[in-house]
Design an enzyme around this catalytic site. Structure first.
Site, mmCIF file in Angstrom:
data_model
loop_
_atom_site.group_PDB
_atom_site.id
_atom_site.type_symbol
_atom_site.label_atom_id
_atom_site.label_comp_id
_atom_site.label_asym_id
_atom_site.label_seq_id
_atom_site.Cartn_x
_atom_site.Cartn_y
_atom_site.Cartn_z
ATOM 1 N N HIS A 155 -7.512 -19.187 -1.403
ATOM 2 C CA HIS A 155 -8.170 -18.692 -2.629
ATOM 3 C C HIS A 155 -8.618 -17.235 -2.452
ATOM 4 O O HIS A 155 -9.555 -16.790 -3.101
ATOM 5 C CB HIS A 155 -9.385 -19.544 -2.999
ATOM 6 C CG HIS A 155 -9.137 -21.014 -2.990
ATOM 7 N ND1 HIS A 155 -8.807 -21.734 -4.111
ATOM 8 C CD2 HIS A 155 -9.125 -21.916 -1.968
ATOM 9 C CE1 HIS A 155 -8.634 -23.002 -3.798
ATOM 10 N NE2 HIS A 155 -8.809 -23.148 -2.494
ATOM 11 N N SER A 276 -0.548 11.248 -4.626
ATOM 12 C CA SER A 276 -0.948 11.349 -6.025
ATOM 13 C C SER A 276 -0.870 12.807 -6.434
ATOM 14 O O SER A 276 -1.194 13.698 -5.648
ATOM 15 C CB SER A 276 -2.381 10.830 -6.189
ATOM 16 O OG SER A 276 -2.966 11.381 -7.350
ATOM 17 N N LYS A 282 -4.906 10.532 -1.675
ATOM 18 C CA LYS A 282 -4.211 9.257 -1.869
ATOM 19 C C LYS A 282 -2.983 9.077 -0.984
ATOM 20 O O LYS A 282 -2.223 10.010 -0.740
ATOM 21 C CB LYS A 282 -3.769 9.109 -3.339
ATOM 22 C CG LYS A 282 -4.887 8.914 -4.319
ATOM 23 C CD LYS A 282 -5.735 7.672 -4.053
ATOM 24 C CE LYS A 282 -5.010 6.396 -4.398
ATOM 25 N NZ LYS A 282 -4.853 6.230 -5.849
ATOM 26 N N GLU A 289 4.460 -1.873 -4.353
ATOM 27 C CA GLU A 289 4.171 -2.135 -5.771
ATOM 28 C C GLU A 289 5.470 -2.280 -6.556
ATOM 29 O O GLU A 289 5.582 -3.132 -7.443
ATOM 30 C CB GLU A 289 3.334 -0.996 -6.344
ATOM 31 C CG GLU A 289 1.946 -0.912 -5.742
ATOM 32 C CD GLU A 289 1.263 0.388 -6.118
ATOM 33 O OE1 GLU A 289 0.419 0.364 -7.025
ATOM 34 O OE2 GLU A 289 1.586 1.438 -5.520
#
Ligand code: ARG
Length: 457
Positions: A155, A276, A282, A289
């Site tokens: 979980h 970024s 970043k 992704e």
């Protein structure tokens, strides 16, 4: 030139032509189309439809066309409706009137299904190789992880400690099942439609089993009507691809999480992360992704194609022309992402200290219950006692490892000083030495099992 002008006096509307033509998609099956035709020409020779001379003209023409495709010098003509038309048109240019005999007893319906199956039979081993490569990266990481610990979650809540190697290998086995599924699928792809004609079979005396063997198929389809419309193999491939992508997305999701500052379990290499345009600090896990995102796209390809098949009447329907684009797209997507994942996972750096710091003493609450089981108390009771110990500790801002012994004893007299040793995560992991468990001894065995699988044993 189309292959069907005879009964028409007018020309096909331009917009309808654009909708109808499949050449932009099916030209990828050029080699398969030529090879299928070479085998069919031989069948026609054997059946006495082609003279030896005509056969030679046809196969020399086809061999030249094959070469043109390989060297990318084949030129398509404006009237080439699909790859089958293009090959036949070119054959007429090279071999003259004999070319007109090649399509005897054959339909594009059995031809296209044959080409498509041949294409997939060649594509599956390539996909399998890319999957095996990724599996070998996972094994390498597992071996390099040694006895490093990582928190295990259920979980997404801290659950029990694991060996990092065990976590890596948990992503090996789904890929093994994907490979097994693809291997199973080959049997059902390897069924030859050629010789089924448009739908009813062919009047030509062809030995379809010999034809199947010549083209590398395991068998010849037993029902011509089914053979021209069966696209189960394409749907199954799309399912295999989609499920594989779902597995990859699960791995990707965890890398995205675990490379975040909050977890900090891994650091991506520069070669496989992106920056970024606005925020200079970043380092983004775009590769993972995109992998996660493409799983959605692949699921869509499967669902879309199943919807195309639903409710189709028997035999060939033009709807079936929608079969190739999703299969090609699924194969291309996996061919693109699998090597990137191999590179990105092969160059990722684990941060064992961060992993260890995320293992708190409460993750050994099960061990605490098991400790009391070792003192002869039934698990149902020990589970409740361990739960009470957790509450006692939490209430005072302590851990299970810093809760004083007298407080343990207030819960049950069976608690002794050895309780603290049972809360060591290294020991917790070591105890789980059952087959498939996370103990170092079990994981070493698992690594061996994984290596054996990879060797094909
Ligand atoms: N381009 C077609 C396809 O991909 C080839 C089969 C055409 N058959 C037909 N009866 N028009 O399915």
């Amino acid at each position: 030139m189309t292959l069907w002008g005879g009964r028409f006096s007018g020309k096909l509307d331009e917009t309808a032509w654009a909708l109808n033509t499949s050449l932009p998609v099916d030209q990828r099956m050029a080699i398969q189309d030529v090879d299928g035709s070479l085998a069919w020409a031989h069948a026609l020779l054997t059946a006495g439809i082609l003279s030896p001379d005509e056969h030679v003209q046809i196969i020399s023409g086809l061999a030249a066309i094959r070469q043109e495709f390989i060297s990318a010098s084949f030129s398509f003509a404006a009237g080439d409706e699909d790859i089958h038309t293009a090959v036949e048109r070119r054959l007429r240019e090279l071999a003259g009137p004999a070319a007109g005999k090649l399509h005897t007893g054959r339909s594009r319906n059995d031809q296209v299904a044959t080409d498509f199956r041949m294409w997939l039979l060649a594509a599956i081993p390539e996909l399998d190789t890319a999957l095996a490569q990724l599996q070998s990266v996972l094994i390498e990481q597992a071996e390099q992880a040694g006895e490093t610990l990582i928190p295990g979650y259920t979980h997404l809540q801290r659950a029990q400690p694991l060996l990092l190697a065990h976590w890596w290998l948990s992503h090996f086995w789904p890929l093994q099942r994907d490979r097994d599924r693809l291997a199973d699928l080959i049997e059902r792809v390897s069924v030859l439609p050629l010789g089924s004609g448009a739908l009813a079979g062919t009047p030509i005396a062809v030995d379809r089993e010999a034809l199947a063997a010549a083209l590398g198929f395991n068998s010849a389809a037993p029902n011509s009507l089914d053979a021209v419309s069966d696209r189960d193999f394409a749907a199954e491939f799309l399912f295999c691809a989609a499920l594989n992508a779902v597995h990859l997305s699960k791995l990707a999701e965890q890398i995205v999480l675990y490379t975040s500052a909050e977890f900090g379990f891994f650091e991506l290499s520069d070669a496989f992360s992106t920056g970024s345009s606005l925020m200079p600090q970043k380092k983004n896990p775009d590769v993972f992704e995109l992998t996660r995102g493409k799983a959605g796209t692949l699921l869509g390809l499967l669902t879309g194609f199943m919807a195309v098949l639903k409710g189709l009447p028997s035999s060939y329907d033009k709807d079936l022309q929608e079969d190739k684009a999703p299969v090609f797209a699924a194969a291309d997507t996996l061919a693109m992402i699998l090597p990137v994942l191999s590179g990105a996972l092969g160059s990722i750096t684990p941060r064992p200290a961060r992993m260890r710091a995320a293992i708190d003493s409460f993750m050994m609450a099960t061990d605490l219950a098991d400790y009391l089981v070792g003192k002869g108390i039934p698990f149902r009771e020990t589970h409740a006692l361990a739960g009470k110990a957790v509450r006692l500790a939490v209430d005072q801002g302590l851990g299970l490892d810093t809760l004083p012994l007298d407080q343990y004893k207030s819960l049950h007299p069976a608690f002794e000083t050895d309780v603290y040793a049972s809360l060591d995560p290294v020991e917790s992991v070591k105890r789980r030495k059952s087959l498939g468990g996370t103990a170092p001894s079990a994981v070493l065995h698992q690594i061996q099992q994984a290596k054996n699988k990879l060797k094909g044993e």
